[in-house]
Design an enzyme around this catalytic site. Sequence first.
Site, short mmCIF file in Angstrom:
data_model
loop_
_atom_site.label_atom_id
_atom_site.label_comp_id
_atom_site.label_asym_id
_atom_site.label_seq_id
_atom_site.Cartn_x
_atom_site.Cartn_y
_atom_site.Cartn_z
N SER A 179 0.78 -1.23 0.00
CA SER A 179 0.00 0.00 0.00
C SER A 179 0.82 1.28 0.00
O SER A 179 0.34 2.31 -0.46
CB SER A 179 -0.99 0.01 1.17
OG SER A 179 -0.37 -0.36 2.36
N HIS A 207 -5.76 -3.18 -2.55
CA HIS A 207 -5.48 -2.25 -3.65
C HIS A 207 -5.55 -2.88 -5.03
O HIS A 207 -5.55 -2.17 -6.03
CB HIS A 207 -4.10 -1.61 -3.45
CG HIS A 207 -3.99 -0.89 -2.16
ND1 HIS A 207 -4.49 0.38 -1.96
CD2 HIS A 207 -3.47 -1.28 -0.97
CE1 HIS A 207 -4.27 0.74 -0.72
NE2 HIS A 207 -3.65 -0.24 -0.09
N LYS A 239 -11.98 1.12 -1.15
CA LYS A 239 -10.99 1.68 -2.08
C LYS A 239 -11.60 1.67 -3.49
O LYS A 239 -12.46 2.48 -3.77
CB LYS A 239 -9.68 0.93 -1.92
CG LYS A 239 -9.07 1.38 -0.58
CD LYS A 239 -7.92 0.61 -0.06
CE LYS A 239 -7.50 1.24 1.28
NZ LYS A 239 -6.86 0.31 2.18
C1 LIG Z 1 -6.85 0.12 3.59
C2 LIG Z 1 -6.24 -1.18 3.88
C3 LIG Z 1 -6.75 -2.02 4.86
C4 LIG Z 1 -7.83 -1.59 5.80
O1 LIG Z 1 -9.07 -1.57 5.18
P1 LIG Z 1 -10.21 -0.66 5.83
O2 LIG Z 1 -11.46 -1.17 5.23
O3 LIG Z 1 -9.90 0.74 5.44
O4 LIG Z 1 -10.14 -0.88 7.30
C5 LIG Z 1 -6.21 -3.28 5.01
N1 LIG Z 1 -5.18 -3.68 4.26
C6 LIG Z 1 -4.62 -2.89 3.31
C7 LIG Z 1 -3.48 -3.39 2.51
C8 LIG Z 1 -5.14 -1.61 3.11
O5 LIG Z 1 -4.59 -0.82 2.21
#
Ligand SMILES: *Cc1c(COP(=O)(O)O)cnc(C)c1O
Length: 405
Positions: A179, A207, A239
């Site tokens: 990320s 992602h 996302k």
């Molecule tokens: C954003 C993210 C999360 C957390 O997800 P949320 O729904 O925002 O709690 C977990 N793992 C990765 C790799 C992320 O980028």
Amino acid sequence: MAGFDDLRESLETRKSDHLYRTRRVISSAQTPQQTVSGRKVLSFCSNDYLGLANHPDVKNAFISAVEEYGVGSGASHLVNGHSELHHQLELALAEFTGRDRAVLFSTGYMANLGAISALVSKGDTVIEDRWNHASLIDAGLNSGASFKRYQHNDMASLERQLTSAGSGRKLIVADGVFSMDGDLAPLNEVSLLAEEYNAYLMVDDAHGLGTLGETGAGVAEHFGLDQDKLPVLMGTLGKAFGTFGAFVAGSEEVVETLIQHARTYIYTTALPPAVAAATLASLNIVRNERSRREHLTQLIRRFKSGVDAIGFCLMSSETAIQPIVIGSESLVLEISRKLESRGLLITAIRPPTVPKGTSRLRVTLSASHTLQQLDVLLTALSDIYNELSANQKAELTCELSPNRR
Ligand SMILES: *Cc1c(COP(=O)(O)O)cnc(C)c1O
């Protein structure tokens, strides 16, 4: 203790270390043009990779579901909060990812905590890439299992950890797309090692889901990894899907184990049903509008060649996450402020999110950016680069050791 002097002191230290974080108040929808503290800016830091957070179909599905189901789900899934809309979304996500079943979680953080704790415990071993998302690291540390990390994307290092693991269950955990870096895990190789050492494999595809693969089904589709090769697939909905929440997909046994044992699933209120309805609408767009992924690819190519020509350093990423490596915490803040004064919003990512000396501007591109908007960013980056002093240019970091964490 009454004055909290020790807390004030540690906050002051954080400020003088250029690590203090503040929140911006956004008073518009999640689109490239945003209003921040009353001012219009062009943003390149959202994870809304496909531009669905403000899509009319997604909004309408949400609104209609609120009319029918109200707002709150009222209870956890195992009490009486599991609505028909949640159920339909789980079926659709299982089909989309090519898995037998899927189970919804309220956030990705909770999905990771719940899944890892349900799948391993004392006597078992969890083995994670050093660059994994904080939620995966926390989950591994909290699971009660022996916790091991391997060097980023380093298969020899992973194999050493597998060899030295105890006799209990082994779980390998990796981000699909990292990320803060944007690179992919070599999942074909990871899955071969998992098979060889009789370990489970879990991938967090926060992602990749929506952005990678022919139909947008993420890293599993990109690498052609079916449920046997990649048995625990976690995805987030906040996302590329533009809504909120997360899921884990896998076999009947994996999913039912999470429903029975994942504490972050059992002891929390279900997502609002309207979020599930909105996500069903965005899933439809993810699957059917390939042009969004194609436009995103075009933006990524143009951005990379533009930044290369300016002189800033990019990381080896082909995804929508395109960090520009700066190095020092103070310089990254200075550049991010200069961008902001030109109406461009890009977050400076600093320790502890990334290691000291590897601070970066985390640029994220979205299918909702136009080529013209991207050019505004490239022009600003070029101007700012040219304004840097010789010392500042020399200070820019390009080489990042893969084992820097
Ligand atoms: C954003 C993210 C999360 C957390 O997800 P949320 O729904 O925002 O709690 C977990 N793992 C990765 C790799 C992320 O980028």
